[in-house]
Design a protein around this motif. Structure first.
Motif, mmCIF file in Angstrom:
data_model
loop_
_atom_site.group_PDB
_atom_site.id
_atom_site.type_symbol
_atom_site.label_atom_id
_atom_site.label_comp_id
_atom_site.label_asym_id
_atom_site.label_seq_id
_atom_site.Cartn_x
_atom_site.Cartn_y
_atom_site.Cartn_z
ATOM 1 N N ALA A 14 -14.786 16.697 -31.831
ATOM 2 C CA ALA A 14 -15.553 15.895 -30.870
ATOM 3 C C ALA A 14 -16.168 16.782 -29.782
ATOM 4 O O ALA A 14 -17.306 16.547 -29.349
ATOM 5 N N ALA A 15 -15.426 17.798 -29.343
ATOM 6 C CA ALA A 15 -15.953 18.699 -28.310
ATOM 7 C C ALA A 15 -17.140 19.500 -28.856
ATOM 8 O O ALA A 15 -18.104 19.767 -28.138
ATOM 9 N N LEU A 16 -17.068 19.874 -30.130
ATOM 10 C CA LEU A 16 -18.217 20.559 -30.753
ATOM 11 C C LEU A 16 -19.431 19.628 -30.770
ATOM 12 O O LEU A 16 -20.540 20.029 -30.410
ATOM 13 N N ASP A 17 -19.225 18.370 -31.157
ATOM 14 C CA ASP A 17 -20.355 17.431 -31.192
ATOM 15 C C ASP A 17 -20.945 17.216 -29.803
ATOM 16 O O ASP A 17 -22.170 17.093 -29.659
ATOM 17 N N ALA A 18 -20.077 17.175 -28.782
ATOM 18 C CA ALA A 18 -20.586 17.017 -27.416
ATOM 19 C C ALA A 18 -21.476 18.205 -27.045
ATOM 20 O O ALA A 18 -22.515 18.050 -26.388
ATOM 21 N N GLN A 19 -21.074 19.389 -27.480
ATOM 22 C CA GLN A 19 -21.894 20.585 -27.202
ATOM 23 C C GLN A 19 -23.232 20.517 -27.943
ATOM 24 O O GLN A 19 -24.265 20.912 -27.408
ATOM 25 N N LEU A 20 -23.208 20.002 -29.159
ATOM 26 C CA LEU A 20 -24.460 19.873 -29.918
ATOM 27 C C LEU A 20 -25.405 18.889 -29.226
ATOM 28 O O LEU A 20 -26.630 19.076 -29.227
ATOM 29 N N VAL A 21 -24.840 17.828 -28.620
ATOM 30 C CA VAL A 21 -25.676 16.895 -27.856
ATOM 31 C C VAL A 21 -26.294 17.608 -26.649
ATOM 32 O O VAL A 21 -27.487 17.445 -26.366
ATOM 33 N N LEU A 22 -25.497 18.428 -25.955
ATOM 34 C CA LEU A 22 -26.031 19.173 -24.806
ATOM 35 C C LEU A 22 -27.188 20.064 -25.241
ATOM 36 O O LEU A 22 -28.182 20.208 -24.528
ATOM 37 N N PHE A 41 -29.003 20.010 -28.438
ATOM 38 C CA PHE A 41 -30.087 19.421 -29.235
ATOM 39 C C PHE A 41 -30.497 18.032 -28.748
ATOM 40 O O PHE A 41 -31.442 17.456 -29.271
ATOM 41 N N GLY A 42 -29.759 17.460 -27.810
ATOM 42 C CA GLY A 42 -30.001 16.064 -27.431
ATOM 43 C C GLY A 42 -29.270 15.114 -28.380
ATOM 44 O O GLY A 42 -28.638 15.558 -29.328
ATOM 45 N N ARG A 43 -29.362 13.827 -28.101
ATOM 46 C CA ARG A 43 -28.701 12.822 -28.965
ATOM 47 C C ARG A 43 -29.312 12.884 -30.359
ATOM 48 O O ARG A 43 -30.531 13.009 -30.486
ATOM 49 N N PRO A 44 -28.481 12.739 -31.404
ATOM 50 C CA PRO A 44 -29.030 12.819 -32.771
ATOM 51 C C PRO A 44 -29.862 11.577 -33.109
ATOM 52 O O PRO A 44 -29.736 10.551 -32.486
ATOM 53 N N GLY A 86 -16.852 17.664 -21.895
ATOM 54 C CA GLY A 86 -17.541 18.789 -21.267
ATOM 55 C C GLY A 86 -16.543 19.816 -20.754
ATOM 56 O O GLY A 86 -16.742 21.028 -20.891
ATOM 57 N N ALA A 87 -15.444 19.313 -20.175
ATOM 58 C CA ALA A 87 -14.406 20.204 -19.653
ATOM 59 C C ALA A 87 -13.727 20.959 -20.797
ATOM 60 O O ALA A 87 -13.490 22.163 -20.706
ATOM 61 N N ALA A 88 -13.446 20.244 -21.877
ATOM 62 C CA ALA A 88 -12.812 20.888 -23.030
ATOM 63 C C ALA A 88 -13.723 21.972 -23.594
ATOM 64 O O ALA A 88 -13.267 23.071 -23.938
ATOM 65 N N GLY A 89 -15.015 21.663 -23.657
ATOM 66 C CA GLY A 89 -15.973 22.635 -24.170
ATOM 67 C C GLY A 89 -16.042 23.877 -23.290
ATOM 68 O O GLY A 89 -16.062 25.001 -23.787
ATOM 69 N N LEU A 90 -16.059 23.666 -21.981
ATOM 70 C CA LEU A 90 -16.127 24.799 -21.043
ATOM 71 C C LEU A 90 -14.920 25.713 -21.187
ATOM 72 O O LEU A 90 -15.045 26.938 -21.241
ATOM 73 N N LEU A 91 -13.737 25.103 -21.230
ATOM 74 C CA LEU A 91 -12.521 25.917 -21.331
ATOM 75 C C LEU A 91 -12.489 26.666 -22.661
ATOM 76 O O LEU A 91 -12.137 27.846 -22.726
#
Lengths: 191, 191
Positions: free
Chosen positions: A178-186, A188-191, B151-156
Motif C-alpha cells: 500500500a505504501a508503494l501504491d501511495a508513492q506511485l500516486v504521488l 504519477f497521480g491517481r490511476p 506518506g509517513a511510512a513511505g518517507l521512513l
C-alpha cells in the motif's frame, strides 16, 4: 544431483540452498559445509562449484536479480510506464515466500557489502541499472513533480527500505504494498 | 574507565566500542572479547555490564535512537512541520562519520533481527513512533496528495533505503540528501 545437469543449474541449486539457510538463520553462521548438507551433496562438490562463501554470495545475488528481472518482464510485457514500474517493484518487495527468501539474501549481502567494499561493485551496477530503468519510465510518463533521476532513486530507496522493514518485522507486507501504491500516486497521480 | 562513572555511561562507552567494530568489520565476527579489547577493558568488565552480545546490541540500538532524537530536537526546536521532518530524517541518513557508525549498527541489527524475531519488538516500537511523528507533521502541514500514515511510512522507508544504499556503496551520501529533498517537494510542494 546425480543426473546430468549443466554447471549453471548446479550452481543455482547450491545458491538456492544458501538462500534457504540465509532466511532461516542469517548468513553469518553459514559455511560451505552447511550448504552442502542443505543441498544433500558433499562439501567437495560445493567447493567444485564455488571456491568461497563470498563467491557463492555474489552468484546468489546475481541469480536473484535475474529472477526479479524475468518475473517483472513476464508480468508487464506491453504495459504503460506506471504499470512497468509497479510490476518491477512488486517483484522486489517480500510479498511471498520466494520474494522473502530473495530479500533475505539481498539484505544479508548488503549488510556484508557495507563492511566489504570489494563486494559492492556488482551491487552498485545492478542498482544503477534499476534506477536507470525507473527514471526512463518516469520520463516516458511525463512525470513533472520531480526530477526523473531523483524520483527513480527515491522509488528504489523506498522499496529497499520497505523490504528491510518487512523482513525485520517492523512493518506488514500488505502495508508495504500500500505504501508503494501511495508513492506511485504521488509520482504519477491517481490511476 | 577507571574514574567514577555511572553505569549508563560505562555501558555507552562499551556500546560505542561495539559500533566502531560493527562499522569496521560487521557484527558477525564481533564478540564480547573484541569489544573489551577495543574499549581497553577486561572481558570480565564487559560481562559485568552486558551478559550477551544480543543484550549489548539492543542497548546500542536504543542509544542510537536516543541520540538521533536528541540531535533532531536540538536542530529543529520551534520549526514548521516540513523542517521538523527534514531535521529528523537528515539525522537518520549517514551523512557524516557519527551517522555512518549509527547506520552500520542499525543495518547490522536489522539484518540480525530478520532472522531473530525475538529482537524485533523493540525495533518495531521505535519505527512505529517515528512513523507516528512523521504522520503528525504531514497532517499538521495539511499535506493532501497522500494519506498521512502511508506518506509517513513511505518517507521512513525511503530514508532507511537510502541509508542502506549509501552504506553498501550503491549510492553517494550527497545524492541521498538530494533524493530526500525531492521527496519532501513531492509531499509538501516547493519550499
Amino acid at each position: 544431483m546425480a543426473r546430468r545437469v549443466d554447471r549453471r543449474e548446479r550452481r543455482e541449486l547450491l545458491a538456492d540452498a544458501l538462500m534457504r539457510l540465509a532466511a532461516a538463520r542469517g548468513l553469518e553462521a553459514v559455511s560451505l559445509r552447511h550448504v552442502a548438507a542443505e543441498a544433500g551433496v558433499s562439501t567437495g562438490m560445493v567447493q567444485h562449484y564455488f571456491r568461497t562463501k563470498d563467491e557463492m554470495m555474489v552468484f546468489a545475488l546475481g541469480m536473484v536479480m535475474d529472477r526479479i528481472r524475468r518475473r517483472s518482464q513476464a508480468v508487464a510485457a506491453p504495459a504503460a510506464p506506471r504499470e512497468l514500474v509497479r510490476g518491477l517493484l512488486l517483484q522486489v518487495l517480500p510479498l511471498d515466500e520466494t520474494r522473502r527468501l530473495e530479500n533475505h539474501v539481498v539484505l544479508a549481502f548488503l549488510a556484508y557489502a557495507a563492511v566489504k567494499p570489494s563486494l559492492a561493485s556488482g551491487l552498485r551496477e545492478a542498482a544503477a541499472q534499476m534506477r536507470g530503468f525507473l527514471a526512463e519510465q518516469l520520463r516516458a510518463a511525463g512525470v513533472d513533480g520531480v526530477d526523473p533521476e531523483q524520483g527513480a532513486a527515491g522509488l528504489l530507496a523506498l522499496v529497499d527500505g520497505l523490504g528491510l522493514q518487512v523482513l525485520s518485522q517492523q512493518y506488514a507486507a500488505e502495508d508495504a504494498a500500500a505504501a508503494l501504491d501511495a508513492q506511485l500516486v504521488l509520482l504519477f497521480g491517481r490511476p
